[in-house]
Design a protein around this motif. Sequence first.
Motif, PDB file in Angstrom:
ATOM      1  N   ALA A  49       0.869  -1.248  -0.171  1.00  0.00           N
ATOM      2  CA  ALA A  49      -0.147   0.170  -0.053  1.00  0.00           C
ATOM      3  C   ALA A  49       0.849   1.219   0.033  1.00  0.00           C
ATOM      4  CB  ALA A  49      -0.809   0.192   1.480  1.00  0.00           C
ATOM      5  N   PHE A  50       2.136   1.100   0.259  1.00  0.00           N
ATOM      6  CA  PHE A  50       2.823   2.462   0.575  1.00  0.00           C
ATOM      7  C   PHE A  50       4.084   2.313  -0.170  1.00  0.00           C
ATOM      8  CE2 PHE A  50       0.828   1.664   4.985  1.00  0.00           C
ATOM      9  CZ  PHE A  50      -0.136   2.501   4.772  1.00  0.00           C
ATOM     10  N   PRO A  51       4.597   3.590  -0.572  1.00  0.00           N
ATOM     11  CA  PRO A  51       5.715   3.634  -1.693  1.00  0.00           C
ATOM     12  C   PRO A  51       7.135   3.301  -0.666  1.00  0.00           C
ATOM     13  CG  PRO A  51       4.757   5.879  -0.674  1.00  0.00           C
ATOM     14  CD  PRO A  51       3.866   5.050  -0.235  1.00  0.00           C
ATOM     15  N   GLU A  52       7.921   2.890  -1.335  1.00  0.00           N
ATOM     16  CA  GLU A  52       9.341   2.558  -0.840  1.00  0.00           C
ATOM     17  C   GLU A  52      10.127   3.947  -0.675  1.00  0.00           C
ATOM     18  OE1 GLU A  52      12.787  -0.914  -1.094  1.00  0.00           O
ATOM     19  OE2 GLU A  52      11.415  -0.396  -2.850  1.00  0.00           O
ATOM     20  N   VAL A  53      10.971   3.811   0.253  1.00  0.00           N
ATOM     21  CA  VAL A  53      11.711   5.141   0.383  1.00  0.00           C
ATOM     22  C   VAL A  53      13.232   4.463   0.963  1.00  0.00           C
ATOM     23  CG1 VAL A  53      10.161   6.865   1.188  1.00  0.00           C
ATOM     24  CG2 VAL A  53      11.134   5.629   2.831  1.00  0.00           C
ATOM     25  N   GLN A  54      14.252   5.373   0.920  1.00  0.00           N
ATOM     26  CA  GLN A  54      15.347   4.806   1.100  1.00  0.00           C
ATOM     27  C   GLN A  54      16.140   5.261   2.322  1.00  0.00           C
ATOM     28  OE1 GLN A  54      16.991   2.526  -0.988  1.00  0.00           O
ATOM     29  NE2 GLN A  54      15.000   2.641  -1.922  1.00  0.00           N
ATOM     30  N   THR A  55      15.681   6.450   2.755  1.00  0.00           N
ATOM     31  CA  THR A  55      16.075   7.161   4.195  1.00  0.00           C
ATOM     32  C   THR A  55      14.977   6.947   5.267  1.00  0.00           C
ATOM     33  OG1 THR A  55      15.244   9.248   3.382  1.00  0.00           O
ATOM     34  CG2 THR A  55      17.517   8.858   2.989  1.00  0.00           C
ATOM     35  N   LEU A  56      15.354   6.740   6.379  1.00  0.00           N
ATOM     36  CA  LEU A  56      14.408   6.454   7.513  1.00  0.00           C
ATOM     37  C   LEU A  56      14.173   7.683   8.291  1.00  0.00           C
ATOM     38  CD1 LEU A  56      13.117   3.777   8.768  1.00  0.00           C
ATOM     39  CD2 LEU A  56      14.896   3.570  10.067  1.00  0.00           C
ATOM     40  N   ARG A  57      12.939   7.780   8.424  1.00  0.00           N
ATOM     41  CA  ARG A  57      12.558   8.778   9.574  1.00  0.00           C
ATOM     42  C   ARG A  57      11.380   8.192  10.553  1.00  0.00           C
ATOM     43  NH1 ARG A  57       9.874  12.947   5.217  1.00  0.00           N
ATOM     44  NH2 ARG A  57       7.565  12.194   5.341  1.00  0.00           N
ATOM     45  N   ARG A  58      11.095   9.120  11.659  1.00  0.00           N
ATOM     46  CA  ARG A  58      10.069   8.663  12.426  1.00  0.00           C
ATOM     47  C   ARG A  58       8.577   8.261  11.654  1.00  0.00           C
ATOM     48  NH1 ARG A  58       9.068   8.741  18.025  1.00  0.00           N
ATOM     49  NH2 ARG A  58       7.347   9.640  18.838  1.00  0.00           N
ATOM     50  N   MET A  76       7.573  -0.363  13.108  1.00  0.00           N
ATOM     51  CA  MET A  76       7.278   1.211  13.092  1.00  0.00           C
ATOM     52  C   MET A  76       8.548   1.937  13.609  1.00  0.00           C
ATOM     53  SD  MET A  76       4.384   4.113  13.582  1.00  0.00           S
ATOM     54  CE  MET A  76       3.239   3.403  12.589  1.00  0.00           C
ATOM     55  N   ALA A  77       9.228   2.799  12.859  1.00  0.00           N
ATOM     56  CA  ALA A  77      10.492   3.707  13.211  1.00  0.00           C
ATOM     57  C   ALA A  77      10.134   4.691  14.105  1.00  0.00           C
ATOM     58  CB  ALA A  77      11.088   4.020  12.156  1.00  0.00           C
ATOM     59  N   LEU A  78      10.785   4.703  15.189  1.00  0.00           N
ATOM     60  CA  LEU A  78      10.879   5.747  16.362  1.00  0.00           C
ATOM     61  C   LEU A  78      11.848   6.798  15.999  1.00  0.00           C
ATOM     62  CD1 LEU A  78      10.047   3.748  19.562  1.00  0.00           C
ATOM     63  CD2 LEU A  78       8.288   4.562  18.045  1.00  0.00           C
ATOM     64  N   SER A  79      12.863   6.309  15.186  1.00  0.00           N
ATOM     65  CA  SER A  79      14.001   7.088  14.829  1.00  0.00           C
ATOM     66  C   SER A  79      14.651   6.479  14.041  1.00  0.00           C
ATOM     67  CB  SER A  79      14.862   7.458  16.271  1.00  0.00           C
ATOM     68  OG  SER A  79      15.500   6.543  16.575  1.00  0.00           O
TER      69      SER A  79
END
Length: 273
Positions: free
Chosen positions: A205-214, A226-229
């Motif tokens: 359902a959601f687009p792929e990204v390369q950089t991680l954020r909260r 789910m990322a917290l940081s």
Amino acid sequence: MDRRLTPATDRVALGSLRGTLDRPTYVPGQPARLAVPLADLLNGPRGRRDRQVNFGADLTVIERRGDMAFVQAALDGYCGWLPVAALSFDLAAVTHRVTAPATHVYPAADMKRPEIMSLSIGARLSVTGLAEGFATLATGGFVPAQHVGDGPAADPAAVAESLIGTPYLWGGNSRAGIDCSGLVQAALNACDIACPGDSDLQRKAFPEVQTLRRGDLLFWPGHVAMALSDDLMIHATAWTMSVTREPIADAVARIDAAGDGPFLGIRRPIGVT
């Protein structure tokens, strides 16, 4: 067609599927609402749990067999069987939702009275008034006003963190028990971000990204967190049988060592900023 999202049994289908899916009978569906705190969505009239729905969930009844009903949930399109007795056909306007991890419904605006039911985060409420620290429900009963809201939360990760310690339950969608995809869905839905019910559907359902954020989602085969940081995540995991925080690097290494990998990447829910 995905069984989980197809509003049809082996003999009855929703009318919208006419011409797409061959069934002996097509029906318009009957609007209903869940009237009990929590119900399992089963994969058959006496089957196993696929997911759960919470109090106030809007449903479409597609078929009844004895004391069981086949329904589709408006929230995410998920289909399954649950008891007819769990349904209400009195559809008062929904005005609020439970924003605390869990709350109680009382027979009067008095916290010292024995509770009549317990509700989980995300339960949908028809509130007719707020007074003396309680929300009065059209369905009967009183909920502490501190535990309800009429608008979305701002931070899915904060919502997920409020559920730390919740016991792990396969297919669970409540404070009483939750699984990895149930946690993600509860957190995103609390912020009015649409989210499917299972981790494979969430990854699609959601687009792929390369950089991680909260607020981003991290995926493995059959698992989501789910990322917290940029170095810490939260997930409902059978590893601890609970909702817990874990360093991302540790989780990647641990899951890979257990043979449950590989890590499948990062996806960003639409609406997370």
